[in-house]
Scaffold this active site. Structure first.
Site, PDB file in Angstrom:
ATOM      1  N   ASP A   1       0.762  -1.397   0.096  1.00  0.00           N
ATOM      2  CA  ASP A   1      -0.053   0.014   0.026  1.00  0.00           C
ATOM      3  C   ASP A   1       0.748   1.393  -0.307  1.00  0.00           C
ATOM      4  OD1 ASP A   1      -2.360  -1.353  -0.105  1.00  0.00           O
ATOM      5  OD2 ASP A   1      -3.078  -1.096   1.910  1.00  0.00           O
TER       6      ASP A   1
ATOM      7  N   ASP B   1      -0.792  14.907  20.706  1.00  0.00           N
ATOM      8  CA  ASP B   1       0.350  14.575  20.116  1.00  0.00           C
ATOM      9  C   ASP B   1       0.235  14.882  18.993  1.00  0.00           C
ATOM     10  OD1 ASP B   1       1.334  13.482  22.596  1.00  0.00           O
ATOM     11  OD2 ASP B   1       1.155  11.232  21.831  1.00  0.00           O
TER      12      ASP B   1
END
Length: 276
Positions: free
Chosen positions: A58, A162
Site C-alpha cells: 500500500d 500528540d
C-alpha cells in the site's frame, strides 16, 4: 494498450515481478513501459498511458497515487505479500484481471485526494497531494503540542495532543483508525480529522463536508508535517497547514473478480485484529 509498470525499487521480488509482467505484456502486443515513480521525466513518459500497474504494498500505491493521479493515469495495485486495502490483487490473479481490463470489463473507482498547503509568515512554502492523510504531530520531544483548528476560517478549538490527523475516506483505515477514528467507505468524498492522544481536549473524530477546508495552526514546537507517512517537513511556531479536497482524484481500477472493500475490511481487521 500503453501500460506503465512501476515497482518498489528496494524490493527485488517486486522489481523482478514487474519486469516479468512487462515482458509478457509486450509479447501480447501491448506497449509496457517501466517507469520510476519519482523521476523527473514521468509526466512525459506517462502521456497516453491507459493503465499503471504498481508492484509493492500500500505504501507504493500511496506514492504512485501522488505521482500519477495528477496525470490522470488509472492505477492497478499488485501486492506480493499480504493483500492491502489499495493493492487488493495478488500476482497470481493479475493475468485474469488484466484480461478483463483489456476486454473493457472493468471500471475506475474514484478516490478523493487531499491537497495540503504549508503557509509560513503568510507565504506558501510547500504544497502536495495525499491519498491517505496529512498529519501535524509532535517532533522529537516527548510532549504534547498545541494545535489550533479552524474550519472554513472559523475557529473550532485548540487541541493539546500528540497531533492531529486529517484523512480521506481511503485513509480512514490507516493512521486515523489506529487512534480510534471512524471507518468511512472509500467512495466517500468526506474528510475527517482525528486527534492523537488528546489531553483535556475534545477527543472525538470530526467528519467534514466534502467542500470544507480545515486549517491546523501550530502554537508551539517542535512538530512535523507528515504526508501519507512518506513526505515529512519540520514545522515552526505559527505555521499553518491548510487542507481541503483536491479536484484531482486517484482512479483505482476494479474488476468483478476483485475483493470488495468490506470483504478486505473483514479479512484484515475483524480477523487479523482478533475480531470486534
Amino acid at each position: 494498450m500503453k501500460v506503465l509498470i512501476a515497482s518498489r525499487p528496494d524490493r527485488p521480488q517486486a522489481v523482478a515481478a514487474g519486469r516479468d509482467v512487462a515482458a509478457r505484456l509486450r509479447a501480447g502486443g501491448h506497449d509496457a513501459l517501466e517507469v520510476p515513480l519519482d523521476g523527473a521525466e514521468l509526466a512525459q513518459r506517462a502521456k497516453g498511458a491507459e493503465l499503471a500497474v504498481i508492484f509493492g504494498g500500500d505504501g507504493t500505491m500511496l506514492r504512485a497515487a501522488r505521482s500519477l493521479a495528477p496525470l490522470g493515469v488509472p492505477l492497478l495495485g499488485v501486492n506480493l505479500g499480504r493483500l492491502g486495502f489499495l493493492t487488493a490483487l495478488s500476482l497470481a490473479e493479475f493475468d485474469a484481471a488484466f484480461a478483463d481490463i483489456a476486454a473493457g470489463r472493468s471500471h475506475c473507482e474514484d478516490r478523493t485526494l487531499l491537497h495540503a498547503r504549508l503557509v509560513r509568515d503568510g507565504r506558501e512554502v510547500a504544497s502536495t497531494h495525499a491519498l491517505n492523510d496529512a498529519v501535524v504531530a509532535r517532533g522529537a520531544a516527548v510532549r504534547s503540542i498545541h494545535v489550533e483548528v479552524l474550519i472554513d476560517s472559523e475557529p473550532f478549538t485548540t487541541y493539546w495532543a500528540d497531533g492531529l490527523i486529517v484523512a480521506t475516506a481511503t485513509g480512514s483505515t490507516a493512521y486515523g483508525f489506529s487512534v480510534g477514528g471512524p471507518v468511512v467507505l472509500p467512495g466517500s468524498q468526506a474528510l475527517m480529522f482525528v486527534p492523537i492522544a488528546p489531553h483535556l481536549s475534545f477527543r472525538n473524530a470530526v467528519v467534514l463536508d466534502e467542500d470544507q477546508t480545515i486549517e491546523l495552526v501550530l502554537r508551539d514546537a517542535p512538530a512535523r508535517l507528515s504526508v501519507d507517512g512518506q513526505e515529512e517537513r519540520d514545522l515552526a511556531v505559527g505555521d499553518r497547514v491548510a487542507v481541503h479536497r483536491s479536484p484531482v482524484v486517484a482512479k483505482l481500477v476494479r474488476t468483478a473478480g476483485m475483493r470488495p472493500f468490506l470483504t478486505l475490511l473483514k479479512q484484515k481487521i475483524l480477523k487479523e485484529g482478533g475480531g470486534l
